[in-house]
Design a protein around this motif. Structure first.
Motif, PDB file in Angstrom:
ATOM      1  N   ASN A   1       0.854  -1.181   0.000  1.00  0.00           N
ATOM      2  CA  ASN A   1       0.000   0.000   0.000  1.00  0.00           C
ATOM      3  C   ASN A   1       0.892   1.234   0.000  1.00  0.00           C
ATOM      4  OD1 ASN A   1      -3.030  -0.643   0.250  1.00  0.00           O
ATOM      5  ND2 ASN A   1      -2.142  -2.068   1.731  1.00  0.00           N
ATOM      6  N   GLU A   2       0.336   2.368   0.405  1.00  0.00           N
ATOM      7  CA  GLU A   2       1.084   3.617   0.491  1.00  0.00           C
ATOM      8  C   GLU A   2       1.008   4.176   1.912  1.00  0.00           C
ATOM      9  OE1 GLU A   2       2.799   4.868  -2.089  1.00  0.00           O
ATOM     10  OE2 GLU A   2       2.142   3.254  -3.424  1.00  0.00           O
TER      11      GLU A   2
ATOM     12  N   ASN B   1       5.451  -0.365   1.946  1.00  0.00           N
ATOM     13  CA  ASN B   1       4.686   0.827   2.259  1.00  0.00           C
ATOM     14  C   ASN B   1       5.645   1.999   2.369  1.00  0.00           C
ATOM     15  OD1 ASN B   1       1.646   0.341   2.806  1.00  0.00           O
ATOM     16  ND2 ASN B   1       2.608  -1.424   3.804  1.00  0.00           N
TER      17      ASN B   1
ATOM     18  N   ASN C   1      10.461  -0.308   3.201  1.00  0.00           N
ATOM     19  CA  ASN C   1       9.905   0.899   3.793  1.00  0.00           C
ATOM     20  C   ASN C   1      11.073   1.835   4.121  1.00  0.00           C
ATOM     21  OD1 ASN C   1       6.839   0.740   4.539  1.00  0.00           O
ATOM     22  ND2 ASN C   1       7.629  -1.295   5.053  1.00  0.00           N
TER      23      ASN C   1
END
Length: 430
Positions: A257-258, A281, A305
């Protein structure tokens, strides 16, 4: 690494359908024998046939069924229960789940008759809505309240032509225990009304195009065992208490996801979680100390990340159940702590593509279950104090290249070994 933790579609389908099929028998009051012939309300039979025709076409009319869908020749994907002396439809599965399942036509559509089946406990649509261009279909936005007292499982899987948002009216399904919206074309933000589904044990929204923040209202889903929001476009930070109410959770997957901001401290409350995936992410702020509280954890992926920070703040030795740990590409700095050698069940350790420095603890080589150790792409220094047996056992599953000041001791390699056979690839001799 994702292949090690992603559940295959076939396994997931089997997992989702277990327990959702009910076999119903009726005993004759006179002789105690099972009777296959019991009455069915005509209006419910007509509603079922009309609902099915909306998906499979009008050429199907149920004429080969005797004496009704719950009789001698039932429909694959339709199950019944006997209630107050009448057969009622309790399970309806549309789409290619089995070879003889009800197969949807390219112009499949919902009709209002579906919501006349008010005894439905399980409703699913797999591989049913194919084309977002030629026949885009949306989840009905109304009439769900007619199923609020019965429906326990609602699933849409692998429907590329299923578009639009999750209707807020789904929040009225107060008995729902499983909501699966897997690999469809759904978009929009997650409605706060999902937090009304307080009996949910499984929430799978993976593989869509959902956007916006994870609503704080999900904290009300205290019965959850599985939460999978992976492979969407969710963004923004998670509330710091996220996870603190999910004390029964077994799987949490927020990968791909973001999502931004710090990893919530509340995740340390997941005492029963066995799989945690926060990979791919935009989390920052370093690894949280409460990771060391996850005593049941078997698989942990935080890779890819911009997290930063180091490894020393976590007591890794507390994670005695951990088998897979992927901390690659996080921008980690500092040394590799010796406590990492205390995770006796560890099979995979990925520390590659960081900025780790210092000497590598030789005790890592003695981990009894270790199958793969990736430390490549760091700033590690000094001598690798591992044995020839370790290099031989690991082969290419020990990756240490791209550490310019790291070297191995050539004297540990037997002179009888074939040239280069057991040397750590990409590492120079001391």
């Amino acid at each position: 690494m994702e292949n090690l933790i992603v559940i295959s579609k076939s396994f997931l389908l089997l997992f989702l359908l277990v327990g959702l099929f009910f076999v119903c028998e009726c005993e004759d009051e006179d002789d105690g024998q099972v009777s296959p012939v019991s009455p069915m309300v005509k209006e419910e039979q007509e509603a079922l046939y009309a609902a099915i025709q909306g998906f499979v076409g009008n050429l199907w009319n149920g004429s080969d069924l005797y004496p009704d869908p719950c009789g001698w020749t039932p429909i694959q994907g339709v199950n019944c229960d006997l209630v107050d002396g009448f057969w009622h439809i309790t399970v309806l599965n549309i789409g290619l789940v089995f070879d003889n399942s009800l197969q949807c036509r390219p112009d499949a559509k919902f009709t209002h008759h579906l919501f006349d089946l008010t005894h439905l406990r399980s409703l699913s649509f797999f591989n049913c809505f194919f084309s977002p261009g030629e026949n885009p279909i949306r989840i009905p936005s109304s009439n769900w309240e007619t199923l609020s007292n019965s429906l326990e499982s609602l699933e849409f899987g692998f429907n590329g032509g299923l578009i639009g948002e999750i209707p807020t009216s789904i929040g009225c399904l107060k008995r729902l225990q499983s909501l699966v919206l897997l690999d469809n074309g759904l978009t929009g933000e997650l409605p706060i009304e999902l937090g009304n589904l307080v009996n949910l044990r499984q929430l799978v929204l993976a593989g869509n195009k959902f956007s916006g923040q994870v609503p704080p209202s999900l904290a009300g889903l205290t019965e959850l065992l599985i939460m999978d929001l992976s492979r969407n476009n969710l963004s923004g930070p998670l509330v710091l208490s996220f996870g603190s109410s999910f004390t029964s959770l077994l799987k949490l997957d927020l990968s791909n996801n973001e999502l931004q901001g710090k990893i919530p401290q509340g995740i340390g409350s997941l005492k029963n979680v066995t799989l945690l995936d926060l990979g791919r992410n935009k989390f920052s702020g370093g690894l949280i100390k409460s990771f060391q509280e996850l005593a049941s954890l078997k698989q942990m992926v935080v890779s890819n990340n911009p997290l930063g920070g180091g490894l020393m703040g976590v007591q890794w030795g507390n994670l005695q159940s951990l088998e897979i740990l992927d901390l690659s590409n996080l921008g980690l700095t500092g040394m590799v702590p010796e406590s990492m050698a205390e995770m006796k069940r560890l099979r995979y350790l990925g520390l590659n593509d960081n900025n780790l420095s210092g000497n590598l603890c030789p005790k890592l080589a003695s981990l009894p279950c270790l199958d793969a150790l990736y430390i490549n792409g760091n700033n590690l220094t000094g001598k690798l104090e591992f044995s020839e047996g370790f290099y031989k056992r690991m082969g290419r599953r020990f990756r240490a290249w791209n550490n310019s000041k790291l070297c191995y001791q050539p004297q540990v390699i037997s002179s009888s070994s074939p040239p280069q056979s057991h040397f750590p690839s990409g590492v120079k001799a001391c």
